[in-house]
Design a protein around this motif. Structure first.
Motif, mmCIF file in Angstrom:
data_model
loop_
_atom_site.group_PDB
_atom_site.id
_atom_site.type_symbol
_atom_site.label_atom_id
_atom_site.label_comp_id
_atom_site.label_asym_id
_atom_site.label_seq_id
_atom_site.Cartn_x
_atom_site.Cartn_y
_atom_site.Cartn_z
ATOM 1 N N CYS A 184 -64.371 -71.430 -77.562
ATOM 2 C CA CYS A 184 -64.047 -70.403 -78.490
ATOM 3 C C CYS A 184 -63.950 -70.872 -79.898
ATOM 4 O O CYS A 184 -62.997 -71.882 -79.999
ATOM 5 N N ASP A 185 -64.788 -70.450 -80.745
ATOM 6 C CA ASP A 185 -64.748 -71.019 -81.983
ATOM 7 C C ASP A 185 -63.981 -70.040 -83.185
ATOM 8 O O ASP A 185 -64.436 -68.913 -83.352
ATOM 9 N N ARG A 186 -62.649 -70.732 -83.410
ATOM 10 C CA ARG A 186 -61.618 -69.695 -84.373
ATOM 11 C C ARG A 186 -61.470 -68.279 -83.803
ATOM 12 O O ARG A 186 -61.110 -67.402 -84.632
ATOM 13 N N GLY A 187 -61.709 -68.149 -82.545
ATOM 14 C CA GLY A 187 -61.422 -66.709 -82.056
ATOM 15 C C GLY A 187 -62.513 -65.710 -82.479
ATOM 16 O O GLY A 187 -62.243 -64.508 -82.038
ATOM 17 N N THR A 188 -63.679 -65.946 -83.099
ATOM 18 C CA THR A 188 -64.763 -65.115 -83.365
ATOM 19 C C THR A 188 -65.939 -65.048 -82.613
ATOM 20 O O THR A 188 -66.697 -64.045 -82.422
ATOM 21 N N ARG A 189 -66.126 -66.357 -81.837
ATOM 22 C CA ARG A 189 -67.248 -66.228 -81.090
ATOM 23 C C ARG A 189 -67.414 -67.418 -80.125
ATOM 24 O O ARG A 189 -66.528 -68.313 -80.183
ATOM 25 N N TRP A 190 -68.096 -67.528 -78.894
ATOM 26 C CA TRP A 190 -68.193 -68.483 -78.144
ATOM 27 C C TRP A 190 -69.396 -69.362 -78.480
ATOM 28 O O TRP A 190 -70.515 -68.926 -78.534
ATOM 29 N N VAL A 191 -69.023 -70.561 -78.472
ATOM 30 C CA VAL A 191 -70.293 -71.757 -78.764
ATOM 31 C C VAL A 191 -70.297 -72.442 -77.630
ATOM 32 O O VAL A 191 -69.557 -73.122 -76.971
ATOM 33 N N ASN A 192 -71.719 -72.675 -77.442
ATOM 34 C CA ASN A 192 -72.191 -73.671 -76.422
ATOM 35 C C ASN A 192 -71.869 -74.917 -76.738
ATOM 36 O O ASN A 192 -72.049 -75.582 -77.864
#
Length: 194
Positions: A149-157
């Protein structure tokens, strides 16, 4: 015309003032879609298959019903494990917990191993014929991709991927060779030893 323009300006100012009065935390909370730094796994090529870990073939040609206890030898062993991209550290137990939720089974933690010593199995023999007494489990495996989870805004592979293998609780039983059993069951797999 001047009245309409004035009214419009007042509405805009009031909207801006209202937004300014909202707590910053409320606005940020509404945008959060995941917990920053948390991880998740997506799964592909997930499979479940019965595996006989212990077996013993016996014959029953005496009259009446007999309760037989046998020492079944280990024929297969399964170890719960998680492999990862070279040089990457992945929590095996977290990955297996994710796989457990995916398949709907309670899977053993990383490093767990099926019993490799003899298994004592008891079965009631009531009909003449050859029997197979067995113990086994459901082996589960799948390939995962890890996301963060990147800064709570999106899921990053994360680019981390690998394979997980585990198994569920042990099951034992017995069957008379020639008996019809459900397809895909542990008993169906054990019939090959008749």
């Amino acid at each position: 015309m001047r009245k309409k323009l004035t009214a419009g300006l007042m509405t805009t100012c009031l909207s801006a003032a209202t937004l300014a009065l909202l707590p910053a935390g409320s606005a940020q909370a509404a945008e959060m879609m995941c917990s920053p730094g948390s991880q998740k796994y997506t799964w592909s090529t997930v499979s479940k298959s019965p595996v006989v870990t212990h077996r013993k073939a016996i014959e029953h040609y005496t009259d009446g019903t007999v309760v037989k206890t046998v020492s079944a030898q280990s024929v297969t062993s399964i170890t719960a494990s998680v492999t990862a991209t070279s040089g990457v550290e992945v929590s095996g137990n977290v990955a297996l917990a994710s796989l457990s939720g995916k398949v709907g089974l309670e899977l053993k933690a990383e490093g767990s191993k099926t019993k490799t010593t003899a298994e004592s199995i008891q079965h009631r023999l009531s009909t003449r014929g050859k029997y197979v007494l067995y113990a086994g489990t459901m082996k589960t495996q799948g390939y995962y991709t890890q996301f963060r989870c990147d800064r709570g805004t999106r899921w990053v592979n994360t680019g981390n991927y690998g394979k997980a293998i585990s198994f569920t609780v042990a099951t034992e039983g017995g069957l008379r060779c020639g008996t019809s059993v459900p397809a895909g069951s542990l008993a169906a797999y054990a019939k090959r030893y008749c």
